[in-house]
Design an enzyme around this catalytic site. Sequence first.
Site, PDB file in Angstrom:
ATOM      1  N   GLY A 143       0.822  -1.212   0.000  1.00 15.55           N
ATOM      2  CA  GLY A 143       0.000   0.000   0.000  1.00 15.55           C
ATOM      3  C   GLY A 143       0.850   1.252   0.000  1.00 15.55           C
ATOM      4  O   GLY A 143       2.068   1.191   0.209  1.00 15.55           O
ATOM      5  N   PRO A 144       0.231   2.411  -0.231  1.00 17.72           N
ATOM      6  CA  PRO A 144       0.958   3.673  -0.246  1.00 17.72           C
ATOM      7  C   PRO A 144       1.605   3.960   1.114  1.00 17.72           C
ATOM      8  O   PRO A 144       1.206   3.392   2.144  1.00 17.72           O
ATOM      9  CB  PRO A 144      -0.127   4.717  -0.562  1.00 17.72           C
ATOM     10  CG  PRO A 144      -1.268   3.936  -1.110  1.00 17.72           C
ATOM     11  CD  PRO A 144      -1.202   2.588  -0.495  1.00 17.72           C
ATOM     12  N   PRO A 145       2.607   4.856   1.143  1.00 23.43           N
ATOM     13  CA  PRO A 145       3.256   5.204   2.429  1.00 23.43           C
ATOM     14  C   PRO A 145       2.261   5.834   3.400  1.00 23.43           C
ATOM     15  O   PRO A 145       1.383   6.601   3.005  1.00 23.43           O
ATOM     16  CB  PRO A 145       4.333   6.223   2.012  1.00 23.43           C
ATOM     17  CG  PRO A 145       4.541   6.012   0.559  1.00 23.43           C
ATOM     18  CD  PRO A 145       3.239   5.534   0.011  1.00 23.43           C
ATOM     19  N   GLY A 146       2.391   5.498   4.673  1.00 23.85           N
ATOM     20  CA  GLY A 146       1.595   6.127   5.723  1.00 23.85           C
ATOM     21  C   GLY A 146       0.225   5.530   5.944  1.00 23.85           C
ATOM     22  O   GLY A 146      -0.563   6.081   6.707  1.00 23.85           O
ATOM     23  N   THR A 147      -0.088   4.397   5.294  1.00 18.40           N
ATOM     24  CA  THR A 147      -1.432   3.836   5.418  1.00 18.40           C
ATOM     25  C   THR A 147      -1.569   2.888   6.604  1.00 18.40           C
ATOM     26  O   THR A 147      -2.678   2.445   6.907  1.00 18.40           O
ATOM     27  CB  THR A 147      -1.835   3.097   4.133  1.00 18.40           C
ATOM     28  OG1 THR A 147      -0.766   2.220   3.749  1.00 18.40           O
ATOM     29  CG2 THR A 147      -2.107   4.071   3.017  1.00 18.40           C
ATOM     30  N   GLY A 148      -0.470   2.534   7.262  1.00 15.55           N
ATOM     31  CA  GLY A 148      -0.569   1.732   8.487  1.00 15.55           C
ATOM     32  C   GLY A 148      -0.061   0.310   8.372  1.00 15.55           C
ATOM     33  O   GLY A 148      -0.464  -0.553   9.144  1.00 15.55           O
ATOM     34  N   ASP A 150      -1.851  24.957 -12.788  1.00 18.77           N
ATOM     35  CA  ASP A 150      -3.133  24.618 -13.410  1.00 18.77           C
ATOM     36  C   ASP A 150      -2.907  23.952 -14.770  1.00 18.77           C
ATOM     37  O   ASP A 150      -3.531  22.938 -15.085  1.00 18.77           O
ATOM     38  CB  ASP A 150      -3.989  25.872 -13.602  1.00 18.77           C
ATOM     39  CG  ASP A 150      -4.259  26.598 -12.286  1.00 18.77           C
ATOM     40  OD1 ASP A 150      -4.333  25.902 -11.256  1.00 18.77           O
ATOM     41  OD2 ASP A 150      -4.402  27.829 -12.301  1.00 18.77           O
ATOM     42  N   GLU A 205      -7.978  33.615  -8.656  1.00 21.78           N
ATOM     43  CA  GLU A 205      -8.626  32.690  -7.714  1.00 21.78           C
ATOM     44  C   GLU A 205     -10.155  32.812  -7.788  1.00 21.78           C
ATOM     45  O   GLU A 205     -10.868  31.815  -7.642  1.00 21.78           O
ATOM     46  CB  GLU A 205      -8.139  32.955  -6.282  1.00 21.78           C
ATOM     47  CG  GLU A 205      -6.639  32.772  -6.075  1.00 21.78           C
ATOM     48  CD  GLU A 205      -6.147  31.390  -6.451  1.00 21.78           C
ATOM     49  OE1 GLU A 205      -6.944  30.426  -6.399  1.00 21.78           O
ATOM     50  OE2 GLU A 205      -4.970  31.255  -6.818  1.00 21.78           O
ATOM     51  N   THR A 214       3.107  -0.894   8.861  1.00 20.92           N
ATOM     52  CA  THR A 214       3.946  -1.211  10.022  1.00 20.92           C
ATOM     53  C   THR A 214       3.119  -1.224  11.307  1.00 20.92           C
ATOM     54  O   THR A 214       3.381  -2.012  12.222  1.00 20.92           O
ATOM     55  CB  THR A 214       5.098  -0.190  10.136  1.00 20.92           C
ATOM     56  OG1 THR A 214       5.775  -0.106   8.878  1.00 20.92           O
ATOM     57  CG2 THR A 214       6.093  -0.600  11.202  1.00 20.92           C
TER      58      THR A 214
END
Length: 641
Positions: free
Chosen positions: A232-237, A530, A456, A239
């Site tokens: 999975g992607p980094p930081g998804t849990g 953009d 903006e 570990t």
Amino acid sequence: MANDKKNIKDKKPKFSPYWIYGILIAFFLGIQLFGGGSYQDANTISPSEFLRYAEDGDVEKVIVINRHLAKVYLTSEAQEKEIHKKSKPTSFIPTATRLPNYTFEIGDLQNFENDLDAIGKEDLLSFDREESTLSDFLIGLLPFILLIGVWIFIMRRMSGGAGGGAGGQIFNIGKSKAKLFDQNTEVKTTFKDVAGLEGAKEEVQEIVDFLKFPEKYTTLGGKIPKGALLVGPPGTGKTLLARAVAGEAKVPFFSLSGSDFVEMFVGVGASRVRDLFKQAKEKSPSIIFIDEIDAIGRARGKNAMSGSNDERENTLNQLLTEMDGFGTNANVIVLAATNRADILDKALMRAGRFDRQIYVDLPDIRERKEIFEVHLRPLKKSKDLDTDFLSKQTPGFSGADIANVCNEAALIAARNGKKEVDKQDFLDAVDRIIGGLEKKNKIITPSEKKAVAYHEAGHATISWMLEHAAPLVKVTIVPRGRSLGAAWYLPEERLIVRPEQMLDEMCAALGGRAAEKVIFDKISTGALSDLEKVTKQARAMVTIYGLSDKIGNLTYYDSGQSEYGFTKPYSEQTAELIDKEISNIIETQYKRAIKLLEENKDKLTELAEELLEKEVIFKDNLERIFGKRAFEKEERESLDK
């Protein structure tokens, strides 16, 4: 009583080999100071005083040592004289040889001999030579001692520092560096601390059950899986899940990183793999967790720079053999984690090694709410804080990002002197993480500020008017990070995207440049991000998703192709057609944006002027100027479903 004895035993000084080194050094220094040099305790006189004593007949003999030091021995009668009373030598170490009464340094030996001849006492003179055998031996031995000391120091540093016993580090270099967690090690993380990830959590919990109650599964003839790969992607849990397994399993848990196998010595990686599995089998049932396995699990033979004897490949071969080799034992499960599963070796991914691949995806809106609730526990938050609102404000955030948002919000509240963390602190934290630090002191000319405000406001206007564009949250012209202004949207989380949705998003992204063209009849470089976003989207529509009528139902995307080995899978004629299609899609949406803004020029101007005045505006301001969004009712109905 037993505790007292234990305390007394603990207070006793522990033996250290450095004590032996200290005693030997002190011994040699003692011999040098007090042994061979005991005659130095004799009284020192000058050569003229000696000549006077010799002329008076007080000298029995004088011995010249090594041609520079004279030892003077007095007669027994002279030693009784008052002038020589203090000339009796002393020594710390008992000796059988007679010690001199006086000593003195000789300058020129020839002149000294001439002086003795002049007073007729040349018969008193004799010569001798003394050698300090121990000193010479130690001086000769010193280079070897230094070389051996430097070698031991280097070996200790290379083999991992001070752990494992003094002097034995070089023999431990092939040992596994895995940390062992068992019943003696308290791991506080459990599955209750893992919010969201319901599917992944169920799979991992089942692995724990395999080891706790193997009979439940083996009675029907099933086999316990050999391994599970968390992808999975980094930081998804990933570990975090493994840490929860360590806390829940109640079996020996070996944890290490893929890079722990890598060493500068040949064969060390394979040796560490063997040692790791040997320890795991001895303590089975057990779990091995290898974090970032791509460090050693990369596909073999694809690195052109590596030699024939690649250490990483040898380590991988040993891992493959241990996981499903000829003599593999049961009851050892291997967990591994990576965010680069596409580069792993196929032999590592096959059934029988990693039987299960558990995909740990980015959390959806419901899972983000659960993750927020976990990370909000230690915070002193306001009572009216709505976790549903926070989960909606953070689309695409991983578990690690949400933890960072909560921490940043607490820091912002503390910086502002608040007693509790409120909704605004979380909004500021999200802005800080996405857009960067506010730069209110950045020097911007009035004309630049006006251009940014209309740019903006153009984004906000188009996104408000198009059905599939993401609804606006807020717009700001306060510089943040590298941008001079920003608009925050709340994108809908879709599993599939239709062409009309992509086109509406492209039109909204081009609204900034279109507003500059409509109001000032000039364009600027402010639309770089953009244009980059729109160009990528248009190229994906044509070359990846097959959403172009002219190109047809074709894709030129190859999931198995290396990132660095790209080749054009189409002819030059097709490449020209692709470029024209991309340009046509972008130009059509640009003209559409200009037309919408020209029709609502007065509202665009009103919004931009309000933005210049307040610097930050929200959804309420747009509702007041443009009225209720026509598609809002449909959006709410779809959310309710």
